[in-house]
Design a protein around this motif. Sequence first.
Motif, PDB file in Angstrom:
ATOM      1  N   SER A  86      16.609  20.053 -23.777  1.00 48.19           N
ATOM      2  CA  SER A  86      15.366  20.832 -23.869  1.00 48.19           C
ATOM      3  C   SER A  86      14.122  19.962 -23.995  1.00 48.19           C
ATOM      4  CB  SER A  86      15.433  21.797 -25.052  1.00 48.19           C
ATOM      5  OG  SER A  86      15.532  21.094 -26.287  1.00 48.19           O
ATOM      6  N   GLU A  87      14.284  18.668 -24.326  1.00 50.51           N
ATOM      7  CA  GLU A  87      13.177  17.712 -24.397  1.00 50.51           C
ATOM      8  C   GLU A  87      13.586  16.456 -23.634  1.00 50.51           C
ATOM      9  OE1 GLU A  87      10.238  18.138 -25.923  1.00 50.51           O
ATOM     10  OE2 GLU A  87      10.655  20.018 -27.005  1.00 50.51           O
ATOM     11  N   PRO A  88      12.630  15.698 -23.092  1.00 49.26           N
ATOM     12  CA  PRO A  88      12.998  14.445 -22.433  1.00 49.26           C
ATOM     13  C   PRO A  88      13.753  13.530 -23.385  1.00 49.26           C
ATOM     14  CG  PRO A  88      10.715  15.014 -21.951  1.00 49.26           C
ATOM     15  CD  PRO A  88      11.187  15.970 -23.007  1.00 49.26           C
ATOM     16  N   PRO A  89      14.850  12.921 -22.957  1.00 49.93           N
ATOM     17  CA  PRO A  89      15.606  12.018 -23.836  1.00 49.93           C
ATOM     18  C   PRO A  89      14.716  10.907 -24.384  1.00 49.93           C
ATOM     19  CG  PRO A  89      16.852  12.503 -21.853  1.00 49.93           C
ATOM     20  CD  PRO A  89      15.490  13.068 -21.637  1.00 49.93           C
ATOM     21  N   MET A 101       8.716   7.596 -22.108  1.00 43.59           N
ATOM     22  CA  MET A 101       7.586   6.846 -22.663  1.00 43.59           C
ATOM     23  C   MET A 101       6.246   7.287 -22.084  1.00 43.59           C
ATOM     24  SD  MET A 101       9.135   5.262 -24.923  1.00 43.59           S
ATOM     25  CE  MET A 101       7.694   4.477 -25.612  1.00 43.59           C
ATOM     26  N   ASN A 102       6.157   7.476 -20.781  1.00 43.86           N
ATOM     27  CA  ASN A 102       4.896   7.918 -20.186  1.00 43.86           C
ATOM     28  C   ASN A 102       4.543   9.327 -20.615  1.00 43.86           C
ATOM     29  OD1 ASN A 102       3.995   5.643 -18.761  1.00 43.86           O
ATOM     30  ND2 ASN A 102       5.353   6.069 -17.029  1.00 43.86           N
ATOM     31  N   TYR A 103       5.547  10.174 -20.748  1.00 43.39           N
ATOM     32  CA  TYR A 103       5.307  11.541 -21.225  1.00 43.39           C
ATOM     33  C   TYR A 103       4.762  11.517 -22.647  1.00 43.39           C
ATOM     34  CZ  TYR A 103       6.413  16.124 -23.207  1.00 43.39           C
ATOM     35  OH  TYR A 103       6.343  17.324 -23.876  1.00 43.39           O
ATOM     36  N   LEU A 104       5.340  10.697 -23.525  1.00 37.43           N
ATOM     37  CA  LEU A 104       4.874  10.613 -24.905  1.00 37.43           C
ATOM     38  C   LEU A 104       3.463  10.050 -24.982  1.00 37.43           C
ATOM     39  CD1 LEU A 104       8.083   9.302 -26.711  1.00 37.43           C
ATOM     40  CD2 LEU A 104       7.106  11.594 -26.840  1.00 37.43           C
ATOM     41  N   SER A 105       3.185   9.019 -24.198  1.00 36.38           N
ATOM     42  CA  SER A 105       1.859   8.409 -24.246  1.00 36.38           C
ATOM     43  C   SER A 105       0.786   9.364 -23.738  1.00 36.38           C
ATOM     44  CB  SER A 105       1.828   7.107 -23.433  1.00 36.38           C
ATOM     45  OG  SER A 105       2.020   7.350 -22.056  1.00 36.38           O
ATOM     46  N   THR A 162       9.581  11.790 -11.489  1.00 39.59           N
ATOM     47  CA  THR A 162      10.609  11.136 -10.686  1.00 39.59           C
ATOM     48  C   THR A 162      10.533   9.622 -10.806  1.00 39.59           C
ATOM     49  OG1 THR A 162      10.591  12.974  -9.099  1.00 39.59           O
ATOM     50  CG2 THR A 162      11.560  10.901  -8.364  1.00 39.59           C
ATOM     51  N   ALA A 163       9.308   9.080 -10.866  1.00 37.60           N
ATOM     52  CA  ALA A 163       9.134   7.626 -10.970  1.00 37.60           C
ATOM     53  C   ALA A 163       9.726   7.107 -12.279  1.00 37.60           C
ATOM     54  CB  ALA A 163       7.655   7.265 -10.873  1.00 37.60           C
ATOM     55  N   ASP A 164       9.498   7.829 -13.374  1.00 39.56           N
ATOM     56  CA  ASP A 164      10.058   7.421 -14.668  1.00 39.56           C
ATOM     57  C   ASP A 164      11.581   7.543 -14.665  1.00 39.56           C
ATOM     58  OD1 ASP A 164       7.615   6.799 -15.909  1.00 39.56           O
ATOM     59  OD2 ASP A 164       7.247   8.899 -16.375  1.00 39.56           O
ATOM     60  N   PHE A 165      12.082   8.593 -14.053  1.00 43.41           N
ATOM     61  CA  PHE A 165      13.525   8.810 -13.973  1.00 43.41           C
ATOM     62  C   PHE A 165      14.185   7.691 -13.173  1.00 43.41           C
ATOM     63  CE2 PHE A 165      17.355  10.557 -12.044  1.00 43.41           C
ATOM     64  CZ  PHE A 165      17.964  11.193 -13.116  1.00 43.41           C
ATOM     65  N   ASP A 166      13.612   7.360 -12.020  1.00 43.83           N
ATOM     66  CA  ASP A 166      14.189   6.325 -11.171  1.00 43.83           C
ATOM     67  C   ASP A 166      14.143   4.955 -11.852  1.00 43.83           C
ATOM     68  OD1 ASP A 166      14.762   8.154  -9.221  1.00 43.83           O
ATOM     69  OD2 ASP A 166      13.044   7.656  -7.958  1.00 43.83           O
TER      70      ASP A 166
END
Length: 355
Positions: A126-129, A135-139, A222-226
């Motif tokens: 339910s939240e990004p691991p 990290m980019n999502y949190l920042s 997608t960039a963060d995932f990859d």
Amino acid sequence: MVNELGSDIATAVITEFNKLNAKSGKPTTRSNGVKEWTVLAGVVAITSDSKITPITLATGVKVLPDKVRSYSNGKVVHDMHAEILALRLFNYFLLEEASNLPSAWVERYHNQVRFRKDAKLALFVSEPPCGDVSMNYLSSLLESNDSWTSSSTEGFYRGRNHFDQLGVVRTKPGRTDSLISYSKSCSDKLCLKQLTGICNAATSHIFEPIYLEYLVVNNVDTADFDRCFKNRFQTENGHYLKLLKYKTKAYEFHKSDEKEPSPLSLLYIVPHNLLQVLNNGVKNGAFIKNKAPKPGGESIISNKSFLQKLTRICKVNESRYSQFKAFHNTRQAIKQEGRDLLQNWRPTSIDDFDL
């Protein structure tokens, strides 16, 4: 981009969670009026007939200090982040199915057992691991984009420190004033499982490797995932995760600045209708400060419980848990290959016990 399969998987997990009439384990409103939040995760099987079946559900946001391992004796679950609990619980499900053959989910194959071949597995969160993928999502949620100035500790990064440093191994928990756990972030652990598979020391003793196909999560580019799962983990033997996003607002316990994290973790095996609630890594009500839990207080997903269940299925020759793990040379070599790829992988202390 939202995917229909991702939305169907998310809906299936959240629906099962919402149906649970648990007396404890779900976030609640405290006596002072403050509401609790938690992360929900679930392992889901998608079979060849396109049926989506949630197997395990788990909630949790806590991790215990590394020092707990000195007295755990295999009875304490140290990492209680929801996605890790859901995977541990799936391993318990595998052992339970293997001990009750014939099974709808596992089958004998040569000298081993394997999960049904027509099924693909997805992990919903339910939240990004925590860790690199988020990290980019949190920042982006911070008022200031200046990097936190706390330095790395002993060559590794703790939690959210230095969020401008990407592609690096991080440890839990995120708060720098907390005791060190050395437990790696969920991003790092999930990345490694692309090589090792999701079987643990106990299940890998009898099962063929099992891999996740999908990670179902929102707020991940997608960039963060990859970068997290592919670019920093180049290997010919990797079973790389695929990202699925979802659309549903049915989950009501998302993280919020106005809420406090729930101290409890809920474990639920859907096909078995088996529920357990954890507090501080043991059954709720069994915790003893600075000691192993009360007799019988260990969780079904503790290392001790896993090995006890395994020995009811097959013979184990080693006398100590550390010996049992070390005996599996091939698995240990695969794990080391993955850790070398990720770099800066400092191991946790040994949680050893007699078998």
